[in-house]
Design an enzyme around this catalytic site. Structure first.
Site, PDB file in Angstrom:
ATOM      1  N   HIS A 111      16.716  24.478  37.743  1.00  0.00           N
ATOM      2  CA  HIS A 111      17.513  25.676  38.028  1.00  0.00           C
ATOM      3  C   HIS A 111      17.569  26.586  36.806  1.00  0.00           C
ATOM      4  O   HIS A 111      18.363  26.368  35.895  1.00  0.00           O
ATOM      5  CB  HIS A 111      18.936  25.275  38.441  1.00  0.00           C
ATOM      6  N   SER A 169      46.017  48.600  43.021  1.00  0.00           N
ATOM      7  CA  SER A 169      46.790  47.434  42.615  1.00  0.00           C
ATOM      8  C   SER A 169      47.160  47.476  41.138  1.00  0.00           C
ATOM      9  O   SER A 169      47.973  46.689  40.677  1.00  0.00           O
ATOM     10  CB  SER A 169      45.972  46.157  42.866  1.00  0.00           C
ATOM     11  N   GLY A 170      46.538  48.403  40.398  1.00  0.00           N
ATOM     12  CA  GLY A 170      46.728  48.426  38.958  1.00  0.00           C
ATOM     13  C   GLY A 170      45.667  47.634  38.230  1.00  0.00           C
ATOM     14  O   GLY A 170      45.569  47.682  37.006  1.00  0.00           O
ATOM     15  N   GLY A 171      44.862  46.899  38.988  1.00  0.00           N
ATOM     16  CA  GLY A 171      43.818  46.087  38.397  1.00  0.00           C
ATOM     17  C   GLY A 171      42.520  46.843  38.207  1.00  0.00           C
ATOM     18  O   GLY A 171      42.385  48.012  38.574  1.00  0.00           O
ATOM     19  N   VAL A 172      41.547  46.152  37.633  1.00  0.00           N
ATOM     20  CA  VAL A 172      40.264  46.762  37.303  1.00  0.00           C
ATOM     21  C   VAL A 172      39.535  47.224  38.560  1.00  0.00           C
ATOM     22  O   VAL A 172      39.037  48.353  38.628  1.00  0.00           O
ATOM     23  CB  VAL A 172      39.390  45.761  36.513  1.00  0.00           C
ATOM     24  N   ASP A 173      39.457  46.354  39.564  1.00  0.00           N
ATOM     25  CA  ASP A 173      38.620  46.643  40.736  1.00  0.00           C
ATOM     26  C   ASP A 173      39.075  47.885  41.479  1.00  0.00           C
ATOM     27  O   ASP A 173      38.280  48.799  41.745  1.00  0.00           O
ATOM     28  CB  ASP A 173      38.619  45.443  41.694  1.00  0.00           C
ATOM     29  N   SER A 174      40.353  47.942  41.818  1.00  0.00           N
ATOM     30  CA  SER A 174      40.828  49.084  42.602  1.00  0.00           C
ATOM     31  C   SER A 174      40.796  50.364  41.773  1.00  0.00           C
ATOM     32  O   SER A 174      40.544  51.452  42.305  1.00  0.00           O
ATOM     33  CB  SER A 174      42.235  48.824  43.142  1.00  0.00           C
ATOM     34  N   THR A 175      41.020  50.252  40.463  1.00  0.00           N
ATOM     35  CA  THR A 175      41.003  51.436  39.612  1.00  0.00           C
ATOM     36  C   THR A 175      39.599  52.010  39.494  1.00  0.00           C
ATOM     37  O   THR A 175      39.391  53.232  39.569  1.00  0.00           O
ATOM     38  CB  THR A 175      41.551  51.107  38.214  1.00  0.00           C
ATOM     39  N   GLU A 218      18.771  29.491  36.695  1.00  0.00           N
ATOM     40  CA  GLU A 218      19.965  30.323  36.737  1.00  0.00           C
ATOM     41  C   GLU A 218      21.163  29.680  36.060  1.00  0.00           C
ATOM     42  O   GLU A 218      22.151  30.354  35.737  1.00  0.00           O
ATOM     43  CB  GLU A 218      20.320  30.665  38.196  1.00  0.00           C
ATOM     44  N   CYS A 278      14.030  24.802  43.162  1.00  0.00           N
ATOM     45  CA  CYS A 278      14.498  23.500  43.649  1.00  0.00           C
ATOM     46  C   CYS A 278      14.084  23.312  45.114  1.00  0.00           C
ATOM     47  O   CYS A 278      12.915  23.080  45.398  1.00  0.00           O
ATOM     48  CB  CYS A 278      16.004  23.369  43.454  1.00  0.00           C
TER      49      CYS A 278
END
Length: 510
Positions: free
Chosen positions: A167, A221-227, A169, A79
């Protein structure tokens, strides 16, 4: 990383989608601002120029020095990038007489063109521009057109330089991924070697080199990222990782105890810290969303500072920051894209805290984090957990925060999430939650008039949180959840369902 692809950001809303599509090809890429070119360009095998809200005809048009890139590396302009390569190399760009936005179809595709290999002649593409290339530079060859755009795609003779005015993407460009694969794999010959296993191996080695025998404190935190971040760090430094799970008083119902139980048996050294009163005190009387985020971030840092002093010789604070957090907070590493909101775990630490930050996931999108977690053997139930904002329910309670409002929203959220699981809908949703609105509405319960709170339910489908669409939940489900909330949660007499997509709306309300 090997075989890097460099994406220069000119401020397009789609820049992050380019990175997503490239990584889907198992190719590592990085986004850099157009005005901050990396010094070591040898690290990149190909370069992509993003779109932009600017016009190349404007006096203040973004105008980087590409002398070390054009003609020396495979280069693709998308573009604005295509118009830039045309305009500043002797072509002509002017305002389009028929501004093309949205779906279009290719009407001509040049035969035997490797860049467009396996792209059909009527392939649907996504346009988003008011300028158009009226004349190509000398030595350029037109390779695709639509009904309204004569130069939809072109290449420069003698160079591996290409420009497209649509585009690839965007999901609506049906052969967009094929075009990117043609350019990166077949023309630039970039190896498709960036896999979850390769990421784990490279990241663990990097962490070992960076951290040595240093001790790291990580906020779970118990979440995916921190685990996933904790598992990577544990692989790298083992017993030198100290995990802390802070109850900020803004978690889901029973979440503090459930998360601590979840980590039992994973081999992680986890300590639970209940700082609920400290966070609620800091939030008292605060209604502004950014003020609330910053207050939570400040107390979060203070709690960790206190805890870090209990761990002898701790030198690092580990965080589960991921790429969308970075992009939305600091505009793609300082680039021209608009900042949307701040994240409490992005941007470094205050001077008084004597810890450095380590963020092993900061260049990954959410779905990539899940794939990395799966490659390390983490349970599917944990990896499939919906994202939950770092500031917790504070940004789902519009207005000031009180313990009573937190109680109400915890009960509402619990009913909603449990129902999604019970109805087998949880895994069809990327993220779900409830918002407590700062309005009361009139209702009738029995023969009595009520004047109580209204809550909004939100459920979206997405892959990375950068874009999202609302989920068309069954009417019977919504009816049952609404009845349960109104009958079981004291203080609520009205339930609404949010049917806004991102963009223009964000996933959270604050």
């Amino acid at each position: 990383m090997q075989n890097n692809v460099l994406i220069l950001d000119f401020g397009s809303q789609y820049t992050q989608l380019i990175a997503r599509r490239v990584r889907e090809l198992n190719i590592y890429c990085e986004i850099k601002p157009y005005n901050k070119l990396p010094q070591d360009l040898d690290a990149y095998k190909a370069v992509i120029l993003s779109g932009s809200p600017h016009s190349v005809r404007a006096q203040d048009a973004p105008h980087p020095d590409l002398s070390e890139i054009k003609g020396k590396k495979p280069l693709l302009g998308i573009c604005y990038g295509a118009q830039y390569l045309a305009h500043f190399n002797g072509g002509e760009v002017g305002q389009s007489s028929t501004r093309e936005y949205g779906r279009a179809n290719l009407s001509m595709v040049k035969d035997d063109e490797p860049f467009l290999m396996a792209v059909s002649r009527d392939s649907q593409v996504w346009m988003s521009h008011s300028d158009t290339i009226k004349r190509l530079p000398d030595g350029a060859v037109n390779i695709a057109s639509t009904h309204d755009v004569a130069h939809a795609a072109y290449k420069l003779k003698g160079e591996q330089t290409y420009g497209i005015q649509f585009h690839p993407e965007v999901y609506h460009s049906t052969d967009g991924k094929q075009i990117l694969e043609n350019f990166l794999v077949h023309i630039a010959q970039v190896e498709q070697s960036w896999t979850p296993d390769a990421f784990v191996e490279t990241t663990v080695a990097h962490l070992q080199e960076k951290l040595g025998n240093d001790r790291v404190i990580l906020g779970l935190s118990g979440g995916v990222d921190s685990t996933v971040a904790a598992t990577l760090l544990h692989k790298a430094i083992g017993k030198n990782l100290y995990c802390i799970f802070v109850n900020n008083g803004l978690l889901r119902k029973n979440e503090f105890d459930e998360v601590l139980q979840q980590y039992e048996g994973m081999g992680l050294n986890v300590k639970g810290v209940d700082a609920s009163d400290r966070f609620l005190e800091a939030l008292a009387g605060e209604s502004d969303p950014e003020t609330k985020r910053k207050a939570i971030g400040r107390v979060f840092i203070e709690v960790f500072d206190d805890e870090s002093k209990m761990v002898t010789n701790a030198k690092w604070l580990g965080q589960g920051t991921i790429y969308p957090d970075v992009i939305e907070s600091v505009s793609a590493t300082g680039g021209p894209s608009a900042t949307i909101k701040s994240h409490h775990n992005v941007g470094g630490l205050p001077d008084f805290m004597q810890l450095k930050v380590v963020e092993p996931l900061k260049m990954l999108f959410k779905d990539e984090v899940r794939r990395v977690g799966a490659s390390m053997g983490l349970p599917a139930q944990l990896l499939g957990r919906h994202p939950f904002p770092g500031p917790g329910l504070a940004i789902r309670i519009l207005g000031d925060i009180t313990a009573e409002k937190v109680r109400i929203l915890q009960e509402v959220d619990h009913i909603f999430i449990k129902a999604l699981r019970d109805w087998g809908l949880y895994d069809d949703v990327w993220q779900a939650g409830a918002m407590l609105l700062p309005v009361n509405s009139v209702g009738v319960m029995g023969d009595e008039r009520t004047y109580e709170k209204c809550v909004a339910l939100r459920a979206v489908e997405s892959t990375d949180g950068m874009t999202a669409d609302w989920v068309n939940l069954p009417y019977d489900f919504l009816q049952k959840v609404s009845n349960d909330i109104i009958n079981k949660v004291k203080g609520v007499n009205r339930v609404v369902y949010d049917i806004s997509s991102k963009p223009p709306a964000t996933i959270e309300w604050e």
